[in-house]
Design an enzyme around this catalytic site. Structure first.
Site, PDB file in Angstrom:
ATOM      1  N   GLU A 297      20.318 163.625 -16.354  1.00 27.40           N
ATOM      2  CA  GLU A 297      19.312 162.573 -16.346  1.00 27.40           C
ATOM      3  C   GLU A 297      19.433 161.705 -17.603  1.00 27.40           C
ATOM      4  O   GLU A 297      19.957 162.143 -18.635  1.00 27.40           O
ATOM      5  CB  GLU A 297      17.908 163.190 -16.267  1.00 27.40           C
ATOM      6  CG  GLU A 297      16.764 162.189 -16.235  1.00 27.40           C
ATOM      7  CD  GLU A 297      16.800 161.226 -15.061  1.00 27.40           C
ATOM      8  OE1 GLU A 297      17.706 160.363 -15.041  1.00 27.40           O
ATOM      9  OE2 GLU A 297      15.915 161.328 -14.191  1.00 27.40           O
TER      10      GLU A 297
ATOM     11  N   HIS B 228      17.435 165.703  -6.946  1.00 23.16           N
ATOM     12  CA  HIS B 228      17.013 167.095  -6.849  1.00 23.16           C
ATOM     13  C   HIS B 228      15.651 167.215  -6.160  1.00 23.16           C
ATOM     14  O   HIS B 228      14.896 166.237  -6.029  1.00 23.16           O
ATOM     15  CB  HIS B 228      16.915 167.708  -8.251  1.00 23.16           C
ATOM     16  CG  HIS B 228      15.973 166.974  -9.144  1.00 23.16           C
ATOM     17  ND1 HIS B 228      14.603 167.142  -9.107  1.00 23.16           N
ATOM     18  CD2 HIS B 228      16.197 166.038 -10.100  1.00 23.16           C
ATOM     19  CE1 HIS B 228      14.031 166.371  -9.987  1.00 23.16           C
ATOM     20  NE2 HIS B 228      14.972 165.674 -10.616  1.00 23.16           N
TER      21      HIS B 228
END
Length: 335
Positions: A129, A52
């Site tokens: 994550e 990201h």
């Protein structure tokens, strides 16, 4: 020596347990089903794993791993807009799907590419994550960074049972690997389900998830390249950095490039031997974890299946190891 001893002990447990149930009836799939599955599994696809853009947590030095997480900063939105045409240009033959984790920062980084191609973004929890457990939300000081990174580095080295302290999502490397692999397999199945699909996908996730899962699974991990990235940028993958892999869940995955640096499909001798040992060492650890999960669930059918599958996987790993070592040495010498 204790992790190695534990792995061998786990193998013995899996073998003994599976032997107790192996006498039960086994359903053999029809030849047509076997053929169809083999043909499906043989098709390789390409995954562009994209970190990201910069998030508010990145800018503030905060460890945030729980969905939905922090928004992108202005810089992060600029990075997302800039990487979209780069990814599109990388795959002129087309992109089958665009995927992102449940984290806002990954979804918003994927959106410019989706807008460019007129596609939807599919959200997969398995791409989230690595959960930080007790260290969630803490400032990224030296202690927090070491406590968060050390278990994941041990997973890369084949020690799956090293715990992520306080995490119920990713309590160890086996659990982490399972949930990311499940997401990758879902992407694979979506891609090959339609023969008209391009064989490329853009997958927006996180530095830890991308780097650790890739190094845990590819046949040719380039540790020197990743260490150089860590020294240069203090991260295994910069914001909107890309890792490209190709392969399939049955035959395995090959690292193609890391941050634009091409990686040889044939690892050097040391790396190749490490991968052979890794695959041998992790098989009993994974079997033990799945057996433990089944026992915790209490379903007898799942316990039996876990024992049988664990037995098979451990036996196959030990049987394949000598040939794998021979092939690695031969390839290194011929290369």
């Amino acid at each position: 020596m204790r992790p190695v001893t534990r792995a061998w002990t786990t193998a013995a447990v899996a073998l003994v347990g599976a032997g107790a149930v192996a006498a039960g009836p086994v359903t053999v799939p029809s030849p047509s089903a076997i053929t169809a599955e083999f043909l499906l599994a043989a098709q390789d696809i390409t995954l562009d794993l994209v970190r990201h853009g910069e998030s508010a947590d990145n800018a503030g030095g905060v460890l945030g791993t729980v969905p939905p997480g922090a928004e992108l900063t202005d810089l992060g939105r600029e990075e997302a807009a800039a990487v979209a045409p780069e990814i599109n240009a990388l795959f002129p033959e087309g992109i089958a799907g665009i995927y992102a984790s449940e984290m806002i920062r990954a979804q918003h980084t994927a959106q410019p590419l989706a807008d460019l191609l007129g596609m939807e973004v599919t959200h997969l929890a398995g791409l989230n994550e690595i959960n930080a457990g007790w260290f969630e939300g803490r400032d990224l000081d030296t202690i927090t960074q070491i406590a968060y990174a050390l278990p994941t580095l041990m997973w890369v080295m084949g020690q799956y049972w090293v715990p992520m302290l306080g995490s119920a999502v990713d309590p160890n490397g086996a659990a982490f690997n399972d949930r990311v692999t499940e997401a990758i397999e879902a992407i694979y199945n979506n891609t090959v389900s339609d023969s008209d699909n391009p064989l490329n996908n853009a997958v927006f996730a996180h530095a830890g998830t991308i780097a650790i899962w890739t190094l845990m699974n590819v046949k040719n991990p380039d540790f020197e390249l990743v260490i150089k990235e860590l020294l240069d940028t203090h991260s295994p993958l910069v914001n909107t950095g890309q890792v490209v892999i190709e392969g399939n869940p049955t035959d395995g995955w090959t690292l193609v490039s890391w941050e634009g640096h091409e990686v040889s499909a044939t690892p050097d001798l040391f790396t190749g031997l490490f991968v052979d040992w890794r695959d041998l060492n992790t098989a009993p650890q994974v079997a033990a974890w799945h057996i433990l999960e089944a026992f915790q669930g209490g379903d007898q059918a799942e316990i039996t299946a876990a024992l049988q599958t664990g037995f098979t996987d451990v036996i196959n790993a030990f049987a394949a190891f000598p040939q794998a070592v021979f092939d690695t040495i031969t390839a290194a010498l011929s290369g």
